[in-house]
Scaffold this active site. Structure first.
Site, PDB file in Angstrom:
ATOM      1  N   TYR A 139       0.842  -1.200   0.000  1.00 38.50           N
ATOM      2  CA  TYR A 139       0.000   0.000   0.000  1.00 38.50           C
ATOM      3  C   TYR A 139       0.877   1.251   0.000  1.00 38.50           C
ATOM      4  O   TYR A 139       0.620   2.206  -0.746  1.00 38.50           O
ATOM      5  CB  TYR A 139      -0.904  -0.018   1.230  1.00 38.50           C
ATOM      6  CG  TYR A 139      -1.770   1.206   1.385  1.00 38.50           C
ATOM      7  CD1 TYR A 139      -2.898   1.396   0.596  1.00 38.50           C
ATOM      8  CD2 TYR A 139      -1.469   2.186   2.341  1.00 38.50           C
ATOM      9  CE1 TYR A 139      -3.697   2.520   0.733  1.00 38.50           C
ATOM     10  CE2 TYR A 139      -2.253   3.310   2.490  1.00 38.50           C
ATOM     11  CZ  TYR A 139      -3.380   3.469   1.686  1.00 38.50           C
ATOM     12  OH  TYR A 139      -4.165   4.583   1.831  1.00 38.50           O
ATOM     13  N   LYS A 143       0.929   4.315  -2.835  1.00 39.87           N
ATOM     14  CA  LYS A 143       0.675   5.721  -2.522  1.00 39.87           C
ATOM     15  C   LYS A 143       1.872   6.600  -2.867  1.00 39.87           C
ATOM     16  O   LYS A 143       1.702   7.774  -3.230  1.00 39.87           O
ATOM     17  CB  LYS A 143       0.269   5.868  -1.059  1.00 39.87           C
ATOM     18  CG  LYS A 143      -1.136   5.335  -0.770  1.00 39.87           C
ATOM     19  CD  LYS A 143      -2.170   6.032  -1.634  1.00 39.87           C
ATOM     20  CE  LYS A 143      -3.577   5.525  -1.423  1.00 39.87           C
ATOM     21  NZ  LYS A 143      -4.566   6.214  -2.290  1.00 39.87           N
TER      22      LYS A 143
END
Length: 244
Positions: A139, A143
Protein backbone atom coordinates in the site's frame (compact mmCIF):
# COMPACT_ATOMS: atom_id res chain seq x y z
CA UNK A 1 -20.23 26.53 -9.43
CA UNK A 2 -17.83 23.73 -10.33
CA UNK A 3 -18.51 20.31 -11.83
CA UNK A 4 -16.50 17.70 -9.92
CA UNK A 5 -16.06 13.95 -10.35
CA UNK A 6 -15.12 11.95 -7.25
CA UNK A 7 -14.04 8.33 -7.64
CA UNK A 8 -14.87 5.90 -4.87
CA UNK A 9 -17.63 8.08 -3.47
CA UNK A 10 -20.13 5.59 -2.11
CA UNK A 11 -18.69 5.67 1.41
CA UNK A 12 -15.97 7.09 3.63
CA UNK A 13 -13.99 10.18 2.69
CA UNK A 14 -15.19 10.16 -0.92
CA UNK A 15 -18.84 10.21 0.08
CA UNK A 16 -18.14 12.97 2.63
CA UNK A 17 -16.49 15.08 -0.09
CA UNK A 18 -19.43 14.51 -2.43
CA UNK A 19 -21.93 15.49 0.26
CA UNK A 20 -20.00 18.62 1.22
CA UNK A 21 -19.59 19.79 -2.36
CA UNK A 22 -23.25 19.12 -3.16
CA UNK A 23 -24.25 21.04 -0.03
CA UNK A 24 -22.19 23.98 -1.32
CA UNK A 25 -24.08 24.01 -4.61
CA UNK A 26 -21.51 22.35 -6.85
CA UNK A 27 -22.35 19.89 -9.62
CA UNK A 28 -21.15 16.52 -8.37
CA UNK A 29 -20.64 13.24 -10.19
CA UNK A 30 -20.27 10.26 -7.89
CA UNK A 31 -18.67 6.95 -8.78
CA UNK A 32 -19.67 3.45 -7.69
CA UNK A 33 -17.91 0.16 -8.37
CA UNK A 34 -21.17 -1.59 -9.37
CA UNK A 35 -24.76 -0.55 -10.13
CA UNK A 36 -25.78 -2.14 -6.83
CA UNK A 37 -23.41 0.15 -4.92
CA UNK A 38 -25.19 3.21 -6.32
CA UNK A 39 -27.93 2.59 -3.77
CA UNK A 40 -25.49 3.86 -1.11
CA UNK A 41 -25.58 7.33 -2.67
CA UNK A 42 -29.28 7.38 -3.49
CA UNK A 43 -29.71 10.37 -1.20
CA UNK A 44 -27.12 12.28 -3.23
CA UNK A 45 -28.43 11.34 -6.66
CA UNK A 46 -31.94 12.27 -5.51
CA UNK A 47 -30.55 15.75 -4.84
CA UNK A 48 -29.08 16.07 -8.33
CA UNK A 49 -25.73 14.30 -8.21
CA UNK A 50 -25.00 12.35 -11.38
CA UNK A 51 -23.19 9.02 -11.43
CA UNK A 52 -20.71 6.81 -13.23
CA UNK A 53 -20.18 3.10 -12.61
CA UNK A 54 -17.22 0.79 -13.07
CA UNK A 55 -14.64 -1.35 -11.31
CA UNK A 56 -11.26 0.38 -11.22
CA UNK A 57 -9.49 -2.98 -11.04
CA UNK A 58 -10.52 -3.79 -14.62
CA UNK A 59 -9.05 -1.92 -17.58
CA UNK A 60 -12.16 -2.04 -19.77
CA UNK A 61 -14.33 -0.71 -16.97
CA UNK A 62 -11.89 2.15 -16.29
CA UNK A 63 -12.24 3.20 -19.91
CA UNK A 64 -16.00 2.86 -19.51
CA UNK A 65 -15.92 5.21 -16.54
CA UNK A 66 -14.05 7.76 -18.64
CA UNK A 67 -16.59 7.49 -21.45
CA UNK A 68 -19.51 7.90 -19.04
CA UNK A 69 -17.84 10.87 -17.37
CA UNK A 70 -17.06 12.65 -20.61
CA UNK A 71 -20.70 12.43 -21.59
CA UNK A 72 -21.48 14.36 -18.39
CA UNK A 73 -18.55 16.80 -18.52
CA UNK A 74 -16.62 18.97 -18.97
CA UNK A 75 -15.16 18.88 -15.47
CA UNK A 76 -13.54 21.58 -13.42
CA UNK A 77 -11.98 19.03 -11.07
CA UNK A 78 -11.51 15.31 -10.59
CA UNK A 79 -10.80 13.94 -7.12
CA UNK A 80 -9.05 10.58 -7.48
CA UNK A 81 -10.28 9.30 -4.15
CA UNK A 82 -10.81 5.57 -4.73
CA UNK A 83 -8.27 3.15 -3.36
CA UNK A 84 -7.77 -0.22 -1.73
CA UNK A 85 -5.38 -1.16 1.05
CA UNK A 86 -4.29 -4.67 0.08
CA UNK A 87 -4.45 -7.39 -2.53
CA UNK A 88 -3.22 -8.02 -6.06
CA UNK A 89 -5.29 -5.12 -7.43
CA UNK A 90 -3.35 -2.49 -5.46
CA UNK A 91 -1.50 -1.13 -8.47
CA UNK A 92 -4.41 -1.29 -10.94
CA UNK A 93 -6.77 0.54 -8.57
CA UNK A 94 -4.42 2.91 -6.76
CA UNK A 95 -2.11 3.88 -9.63
CA UNK A 96 -3.15 2.67 -13.09
CA UNK A 97 -6.77 3.80 -12.84
CA UNK A 98 -5.87 7.37 -11.76
CA UNK A 99 -3.30 7.48 -14.57
CA UNK A 100 -5.81 6.37 -17.21
CA UNK A 101 -8.58 8.64 -15.93
CA UNK A 102 -6.14 11.56 -15.80
CA UNK A 103 -5.36 10.97 -19.47
CA UNK A 104 -8.95 10.35 -20.54
CA UNK A 105 -10.96 12.94 -18.56
CA UNK A 106 -9.93 16.57 -19.12
CA UNK A 107 -10.14 18.75 -16.00
CA UNK A 108 -8.41 21.92 -14.84
CA UNK A 109 -7.81 20.57 -11.32
CA UNK A 110 -6.69 17.09 -10.29
CA UNK A 111 -6.54 15.91 -6.69
CA UNK A 112 -4.99 12.54 -5.84
CA UNK A 113 -5.52 10.78 -2.52
CA UNK A 114 -2.22 9.88 -0.95
CA UNK A 115 -1.33 8.80 2.59
CA UNK A 116 1.34 9.52 5.15
CA UNK A 117 2.28 5.88 4.59
CA UNK A 118 3.68 6.83 1.17
CA UNK A 119 6.84 7.86 3.00
CA UNK A 120 7.48 4.17 3.67
CA UNK A 121 7.12 3.29 0.00
CA UNK A 122 9.93 2.01 -2.21
CA UNK A 123 10.87 4.01 -5.29
CA UNK A 124 11.46 0.79 -7.22
CA UNK A 125 9.36 -0.13 -10.25
CA UNK A 126 11.44 -3.09 -11.38
CA UNK A 127 9.05 -5.76 -10.11
CA UNK A 128 5.74 -3.91 -10.45
CA UNK A 129 2.92 -6.04 -11.89
CA UNK A 130 0.56 -3.35 -13.19
CA UNK A 131 -1.96 -5.93 -14.41
CA UNK A 132 -2.83 -7.12 -10.91
CA UNK A 133 -2.33 -10.82 -11.55
CA UNK A 134 -0.13 -10.95 -8.46
CA UNK A 135 0.71 -8.64 -5.60
CA UNK A 136 4.10 -7.01 -6.13
CA UNK A 137 3.72 -3.77 -4.19
CA UNK A 138 2.63 -2.61 -0.77
CA UNK A 139 0.00 0.00 0.00
CA UNK A 140 2.84 2.40 0.86
CA UNK A 141 4.44 1.75 -2.54
CA UNK A 142 1.18 2.43 -4.35
CA UNK A 143 0.68 5.72 -2.52
CA UNK A 144 4.24 6.78 -3.29
CA UNK A 145 3.61 6.03 -6.96
CA UNK A 146 0.34 7.98 -7.15
CA UNK A 147 1.89 10.92 -5.32
CA UNK A 148 4.74 10.93 -7.84
CA UNK A 149 2.11 10.75 -10.60
CA UNK A 150 0.62 13.96 -9.20
CA UNK A 151 4.02 15.67 -9.28
CA UNK A 152 4.66 14.47 -12.83
CA UNK A 153 1.32 15.88 -13.97
CA UNK A 154 2.07 19.18 -12.26
CA UNK A 155 5.46 19.38 -14.01
CA UNK A 156 4.34 18.23 -17.45
CA UNK A 157 0.96 20.03 -17.60
CA UNK A 158 1.52 23.61 -16.39
CA UNK A 159 -2.05 24.59 -17.31
CA UNK A 160 -3.48 22.06 -14.83
CA UNK A 161 -3.46 22.31 -11.04
CA UNK A 162 -2.45 18.97 -9.51
CA UNK A 163 -2.25 18.21 -5.80
CA UNK A 164 -1.96 15.18 -3.52
CA UNK A 165 -3.73 14.91 -0.17
CA UNK A 166 -3.13 12.85 2.93
CA UNK A 167 -6.63 12.76 4.47
CA UNK A 168 -5.29 11.35 7.73
CA UNK A 169 -5.80 7.97 9.36
CA UNK A 170 -9.55 8.21 9.64
CA UNK A 171 -12.09 5.61 10.84
CA UNK A 172 -13.50 4.58 7.47
CA UNK A 173 -13.98 1.06 6.12
CA UNK A 174 -10.38 1.22 4.92
CA UNK A 175 -8.93 2.97 7.97
CA UNK A 176 -10.66 0.73 10.47
CA UNK A 177 -12.30 1.53 13.82
CA UNK A 178 -9.04 2.18 15.66
CA UNK A 179 -8.03 5.06 13.36
CA UNK A 180 -7.06 8.09 15.40
CA UNK A 181 -7.66 11.04 13.07
CA UNK A 182 -10.85 13.07 12.75
CA UNK A 183 -13.21 11.70 10.08
CA UNK A 184 -14.88 15.11 9.82
CA UNK A 185 -11.60 16.55 8.50
CA UNK A 186 -10.85 13.74 6.06
CA UNK A 187 -12.56 15.33 3.05
CA UNK A 188 -12.08 19.03 3.75
CA UNK A 189 -8.76 19.58 1.98
CA UNK A 190 -9.87 17.83 -1.21
CA UNK A 191 -13.07 19.87 -1.46
CA UNK A 192 -11.12 23.06 -0.79
CA UNK A 193 -8.46 22.31 -3.41
CA UNK A 194 -11.13 21.46 -5.98
CA UNK A 195 -13.03 24.72 -5.70
CA UNK A 196 -11.21 27.71 -4.19
CA UNK A 197 -8.89 30.25 -5.76
CA UNK A 198 -6.71 30.99 -2.75
CA UNK A 199 -3.14 31.86 -3.88
CA UNK A 200 -1.65 28.85 -2.07
CA UNK A 201 -3.99 26.49 -3.91
CA UNK A 202 -2.99 27.92 -7.28
CA UNK A 203 0.58 26.62 -6.90
CA UNK A 204 0.57 23.16 -8.47
CA UNK A 205 2.43 20.04 -7.37
CA UNK A 206 1.96 20.22 -3.61
CA UNK A 207 1.35 17.55 -0.97
CA UNK A 208 -1.27 18.49 1.65
CA UNK A 209 -2.52 17.35 5.03
CA UNK A 210 -5.42 19.23 6.64
CA UNK A 211 -4.95 22.27 4.38
CA UNK A 212 -1.25 22.58 5.14
CA UNK A 213 1.56 21.64 2.80
CA UNK A 214 4.08 19.02 3.89
CA UNK A 215 7.25 17.61 2.38
CA UNK A 216 6.61 14.25 0.68
CA UNK A 217 8.96 11.33 0.10
CA UNK A 218 12.05 12.60 -1.79
CA UNK A 219 11.20 10.42 -4.81
CA UNK A 220 7.97 12.34 -5.41
CA UNK A 221 9.83 15.31 -6.89
CA UNK A 222 12.59 13.24 -8.49
CA UNK A 223 12.05 13.92 -12.19
CA UNK A 224 13.87 10.75 -13.19
CA UNK A 225 11.57 8.64 -11.05
CA UNK A 226 8.51 10.50 -12.34
CA UNK A 227 9.53 9.80 -15.94
CA UNK A 228 10.26 6.15 -15.14
CA UNK A 229 6.80 5.82 -13.59
CA UNK A 230 5.04 7.48 -16.54
CA UNK A 231 6.91 5.25 -18.98
CA UNK A 232 6.07 2.07 -17.05
CA UNK A 233 2.34 2.78 -16.84
CA UNK A 234 2.34 3.95 -20.46
CA UNK A 235 3.81 0.61 -21.55
CA UNK A 236 1.19 -1.28 -19.56
CA UNK A 237 -1.87 0.80 -20.44
CA UNK A 238 -1.01 1.82 -23.98
CA UNK A 239 -1.91 5.40 -23.05
CA UNK A 240 0.64 8.17 -23.28
CA UNK A 241 -0.24 10.71 -20.60
CA UNK A 242 1.72 13.38 -22.43
CA UNK A 243 -0.37 13.07 -25.59
CA UNK A 244 -3.81 13.49 -24.09
Amino acid sequence: MSRILITGSTDGVGRAAATSLLDDGHHVVVHARTPQRLAAVGDLTSRGALSVVGDLAHRDEVHGIAEQANRLGPFDAVIHNAGIIDGSSLLPVNVVAPYVLTARIPASRLIYLSSSMHRGGRADLSHADWSGTRKTASYSDSKLFVTALMAAVARRWPSVLAHAVDPGWVPTKMGGPSASDDLALGHVTQAWLATVDDPEVLVSGRYWHHRRTEEPHPAVHDEGFQDELLAAVHRHSGIDLLRR
